[in-house]
Motif scaffolding. Structure first.
Motif, mmCIF file in Angstrom:
data_model
loop_
_atom_site.group_PDB
_atom_site.id
_atom_site.type_symbol
_atom_site.label_atom_id
_atom_site.label_comp_id
_atom_site.label_asym_id
_atom_site.label_seq_id
_atom_site.Cartn_x
_atom_site.Cartn_y
_atom_site.Cartn_z
ATOM 1 N N TRP A 24 0.798 -1.224 0.000
ATOM 2 C CA TRP A 24 0.000 0.000 0.000
ATOM 3 C C TRP A 24 0.834 1.281 0.000
ATOM 4 N N LEU A 77 -18.410 7.335 6.367
ATOM 5 C CA LEU A 77 -18.802 6.342 5.356
ATOM 6 C C LEU A 77 -17.700 5.287 5.184
ATOM 7 N N ALA A 78 -16.470 5.769 5.054
ATOM 8 C CA ALA A 78 -15.351 4.838 4.883
ATOM 9 C C ALA A 78 -15.207 3.936 6.099
ATOM 10 N N ALA A 81 -17.966 1.304 6.108
ATOM 11 C CA ALA A 81 -17.713 0.258 5.110
ATOM 12 C C ALA A 81 -16.581 -0.661 5.567
ATOM 13 N N LEU A 82 -15.541 -0.061 6.125
ATOM 14 C CA LEU A 82 -14.436 -0.883 6.626
ATOM 15 C C LEU A 82 -14.906 -1.813 7.738
ATOM 16 N N LEU B 16 -17.655 1.639 -0.686
ATOM 17 C CA LEU B 16 -16.228 1.967 -0.791
ATOM 18 C C LEU B 16 -15.878 2.385 -2.214
ATOM 19 N N ALA B 19 -17.164 5.885 -2.810
ATOM 20 C CA ALA B 19 -16.343 6.882 -2.115
ATOM 21 C C ALA B 19 -14.981 7.026 -2.784
ATOM 22 N N GLU B 24 -11.851 9.542 -2.492
ATOM 23 C CA GLU B 24 -11.588 9.257 -1.081
ATOM 24 C C GLU B 24 -10.533 8.151 -0.964
ATOM 25 N N HIS B 25 -9.338 8.547 -0.568
ATOM 26 C CA HIS B 25 -8.221 7.600 -0.532
ATOM 27 C C HIS B 25 -8.389 6.521 0.544
ATOM 28 N N ASN B 26 -9.007 6.889 1.661
ATOM 29 C CA ASN B 26 -9.191 5.891 2.722
ATOM 30 C C ASN B 26 -10.069 4.736 2.225
ATOM 31 N N ALA B 27 -11.076 5.089 1.452
ATOM 32 C CA ALA B 27 -11.958 4.046 0.907
ATOM 33 C C ALA B 27 -11.180 3.154 -0.060
ATOM 34 N N PHE B 28 -10.312 3.770 -0.850
ATOM 35 C CA PHE B 28 -9.541 2.965 -1.800
ATOM 36 C C PHE B 28 -8.553 2.062 -1.065
ATOM 37 N N GLU B 29 -8.001 2.564 0.031
ATOM 38 C CA GLU B 29 -7.103 1.706 0.822
ATOM 39 C C GLU B 29 -7.866 0.488 1.358
ATOM 40 N N ALA B 30 -9.093 0.712 1.772
ATOM 41 C CA ALA B 30 -9.897 -0.416 2.252
ATOM 42 C C ALA B 30 -10.142 -1.429 1.129
#
Lengths: 150, 182
Positions: A24, A77-78, A81-82, B16, B19, B24-30
């Motif tokens: 990552w 939201l993130a 979802a996580l 995700l 987003a 939204e980078h956090n969503a892409f990391e997920a």
């Protein structure tokens, strides 16, 4: 080895294999302008401490109805979802889940306090930063668990 | 996993993706954390080289990020895997061109055998190594047909070969694997 033996062994190969290192950081560097990652500079625990310090002066007034800014909605939201992704896993035992939920509970309390402070002081940059740090800490916890349980 | 959990997971993935497509980078990391294993496994088996597979996996996610706005729904995993196949095979072609400029007339041969993927047992390690040592075209078709479940028509269309060629290469790959593992 018979063709059937070969089919059996091929079918048993795992569809998912973890790479030997976390890829990552290099991907993030390629997709993310450095200026947008300012909140990652602070480690999660330090972020929560900073949030607590900033909040100290804002918690005397009762919270007003909350109207979070767009970025806070996106971070929520993130996080949702996580968390849904993580909790849908069937490879986490109850003890691990309890530990995760306990950690999230601490952060959720900080988030609630930040949101209350932000409702009182919507234009205060330190409050917004504290809320962002708290949400980021939550993402770090969830992403960290997902990353260590591929 | 229960149906309710599956639906929740699909909803989570869809949110995700939405987003991440908004930047939204956090969503892409997920999304990366959730899917890196399947992308890496596919790249490693197609490339036959674990270190190269890590580079290719990074390229896959960068490409996915760039093209997220063009994702039209359906299976995100399948979309991601097709990007992985495209990038890995394109890399192979450019690798061949680079080699052709240096060594004219050399016949196609497998690239170096990889370090083992995560290998909990010797039998699986032997199989992974045997796949990595297959000639590239046979390996690609074996992985796509047998492990990824593509039809010969899909493989033929994607690789630009005749269906008969795909079937013949798969037959050859299976024979080579049986010999290697006997």
């Amino acid at each position: 080895m018979t063709p059937d033996d070969l089919d059996t062994r091929l079918a048993e190969l795992p569809r998912s294999v973890a790479p030997s290192r976390d890829l990552w950081p290099d991907i993030a560097a390629a997709v993310e302008p450095p200026t947008t990652r300012w909140w990652r500079w602070a480690p999660p625990v330090g972020g929560l401490l900073a949030a607590a310090a900033v909040l100290w002066g804002f918690l005397s007034a009762p919270p007003a109805p909350l109207s979070p800014p767009d970025w806070a909605v996106q971070m929520r939201l993130a996080n949702e979802a996580l968390e849904a992704t993580l909790m849908a896993r069937d490879d986490l035992d109850s003890a691990a889940r309890a530990e995760i939920e306990r950690n999230l509970g601490v952060i959720d309390q900080a988030i609630a306090e930040c949101e209350a402070a932000l409702a009182e002081h919507p234009d205060h940059p330190d409050v917004a930063k504290a809320l962002s740090l708290a949400w980021s800490s939550r993402i770090d916890v969830l992403a960290g668990v997902i990353g260590t349980h591929p | 996993m229960s149906a309710a959990h599956s639906r929740r997971l699909e909803d989570a993935t869809a949110r995700l993706i939405e987003a991440a497509a908004r930047g939204e980078h956090n969503a892409f990391e997920a999304l990366y954390r959730e899917h890196v294993g399947i992308v890496y496994a596919l790249c490693a088996r197609l490339a036959g080289d674990n270190r190269l597979a890590e580079e290719l996996t990074q390229q896959v996610f960068v490409r996915a990020w760039q093209r997220l706005s063009g994702f039209r729904g359906g299976s995100f995993r399948r979309w991601l895997r097709r990007i992985a196949v495209r990038i890995t095979l394109d890399d192979r072609r450019s690798h061949q061109r680079r080699r052709a400029r240096v060594t004219l007339g050399e016949t196609d041969r497998p690239i170096d055998a990889p370090d083992p993927c995560v290998a909990p047992d010797g039998a699986r390690l032997d199989l992974e190594r045997a796949i990595a040592r297959l000639p590239p075209k046979a390996r690609h078709i074996l992985v796509l047909a047998t492990i990824e479940g593509w039809s010969h028509a899909e493989i033929a269309g994607f690789l630009g070969v005749a269906e008969g060629t795909s079937k013949a290469q798969l037959h050859r790959a299976r024979q080579l694997l049986q010999e290697a593992l006997s």
